[in-house]
Write an enzyme that holds these catalytic residues in place. Structure first.
Site, mmCIF file in Angstrom:
data_model
loop_
_atom_site.group_PDB
_atom_site.id
_atom_site.type_symbol
_atom_site.label_atom_id
_atom_site.label_comp_id
_atom_site.label_asym_id
_atom_site.label_seq_id
_atom_site.Cartn_x
_atom_site.Cartn_y
_atom_site.Cartn_z
ATOM 1 N N ASP A 117 0.863 -1.194 0.000
ATOM 2 C CA ASP A 117 0.000 0.000 0.000
ATOM 3 C C ASP A 117 0.897 1.240 0.000
ATOM 4 O OD1 ASP A 117 -1.689 2.102 0.336
ATOM 5 O OD2 ASP A 117 -2.869 1.205 1.951
ATOM 6 N N GLY A 136 -4.580 2.028 8.005
ATOM 7 C CA GLY A 136 -5.602 1.402 8.845
ATOM 8 C C GLY A 136 -5.380 -0.099 8.968
ATOM 9 N N HIS A 146 0.766 8.005 3.874
ATOM 10 C CA HIS A 146 1.482 7.329 4.949
ATOM 11 C C HIS A 146 2.996 7.579 4.929
ATOM 12 C CE1 HIS A 146 -2.347 5.349 5.338
ATOM 13 N NE2 HIS A 146 -2.252 4.901 4.101
ATOM 14 N N ILE A 193 0.177 9.406 8.481
ATOM 15 C CA ILE A 193 -0.518 8.542 9.436
ATOM 16 C C ILE A 193 -0.279 7.071 9.097
ATOM 17 C CG2 ILE A 193 -2.273 10.292 9.933
ATOM 18 C CD1 ILE A 193 -4.233 8.645 8.189
#
Ligand code: HDC
Length: 308
Positions: A207, A230, A212, A227
């Site tokens: 990903d 998830g 990120h 961040i």
């Protein structure tokens, strides 16, 4: 960006994704395990070493069930191509994930993915798009797992034409994965630290969303810094359940669901609280530094460990 009037719900829900393949090796499975924190507390942890290493003579590494969520990552670029779906990819957030395991995942494989649009909802300030992906072993045709994911497209809502807000769900049983957390004391609590490089390591599993890794993209998206994915947080939570409730036996896990409630910054400490209800483990993950819940959901087991 195109005008909002181009948002076309009927076009979106009738969209057909092309079939796709996903191949992985033992190395990918081991890299993923490290990306979700396996062995990070103790490199010799005898319950987790099996995910990243096998001694000579043993067959192969074992694969964590949440690895299944990676099979659908290729769809990220496909979502942007859906006709009638007008959104800013920088504002996309992962909202929910549901995984059904039909077979333990092999240590390597080549899979055929069949994806469909499973839902579309107008939340006013956002659109929620649900995608379902069935993953088959390419050679045998055996169905390994199903993923259903919801992406929360900030700024893409408000497309309902009538006074009734638009909502389409193909599989009604799973529209919301928001759970009531019991008021009782949790059965188990597991604390784990993410590293400040956690997202940079996790992204190598496939990903590559710059949210990120790129501070400028994170700022445009409304965060003070990049961040955590998830699915990385979900991986930490399910590892906590495998360690605390399944006594290290990952094959006990049948279904996994979770709703991402709030972002996590790499380097933060995750506290996973767990409650057992029959064969279900209700869980909630909190960030210790901010004392905020960031993820909650349910994991279904095929049996309970005899020592519980
Ligand atoms: C196919 C391949 C795809 C792969 C995609 C993955 C790519 C990844 O790289 C991207 C990521 O990993 S992003 C990181 C992980 N996700 C997050 O950090 C999001 C955390 N959650 C939030 O910030 C808020 O809950 C937020 C912002 C999501 C919602 O908060 P609010 O705007 O305050 O919402 P609220 O007012 O509480 O509710 C509005 C309506 O939306 C529903 N809802 C809320 N949270 C939801 C969620 N997480 N998922 C789905 N729906 C959600 C509410 O139920 C409400 O609906 P209704 O009015 O009908 O009740």
């Amino acid at each position: 960006m195109a005008a909002k009037s181009e948002f076309d719900p009927q076009l979106i829900i009738s969209h057909k994704f092309p079939e796709s393949t996903y191949s992985y090796t033992e190395r990918d499975a081991a890299l993923y395990a490290l990306g979700i924190g396996a062995c990070s507390k103790d490199a010799l942890d005898n319950k987790e070493l099996k995910y990243v290493y096998h001694p000579d003579g043993q067959q192969s590494v074992e694969v964590l069930p949440t690895f299944a969520a990676l099979f659908s990552m290729g769809l990220q670029s496909e979502i942007a191509k859906i006709p009638g779906l007008d959104f800013d990819p920088r504002l996309l957030l992962h909202g929910q994930q549901y995984i059904e395991m039909y077979k333990p995942l092999p240590s390597h494989g080549c899979l055929l993915n069949k994806a469909t649009v499973a839902g579309l909802h107008d939340k006013g300030k956002a659109a929620v798009l649900e995608i379902e992906i069935l993953s088959y072993e390419k050679e045998s045709g055996v169905l390994l797992c199903m993923n259903r994911m919801a992406v929360y497209l900030r700024g893409a809502g408000g497309f309902s034409k009538s006074s009734q807000p638009y909502s389409f769900t193909k599989y009604s049983s799973n529209q919301t994965l928001a759970y009531k957390i019991p008021r009782s004391q949790p059965f188990a609590v597991f604390e784990d630290c993410t590293q400040s490089s956690q997202a940079l390591l996790y992204r190598l599993s496939g990903d590559y969303n710059p949210l990120h890794s790129d501070p400028m993209v994170a700022e445009i998206a409304g965060f003070s810094r990049p961040i955590l994915h998830g699915l990385c947080t979900l991986g930490f939570a399910v590892r906590a359940i495998i360690k605390s409730i399944c006594r290290g036996e990952q094959k006990m896990i049948k279904n996994i669901s979770g709703r991402f409630l709030l972002h996590v910054y790499p380097g933060e400490t995750l506290i996973t609280e767990m409650w057992i209800e029959d064969l279900r483990v209700v869980y909630q993950v909190k960030v210790k530094e901010r004392n905020r819940a960031v993820l909650s959901g349910v994991v279904t087991l095929d049996r309970l460990s005899s020592s519980l």
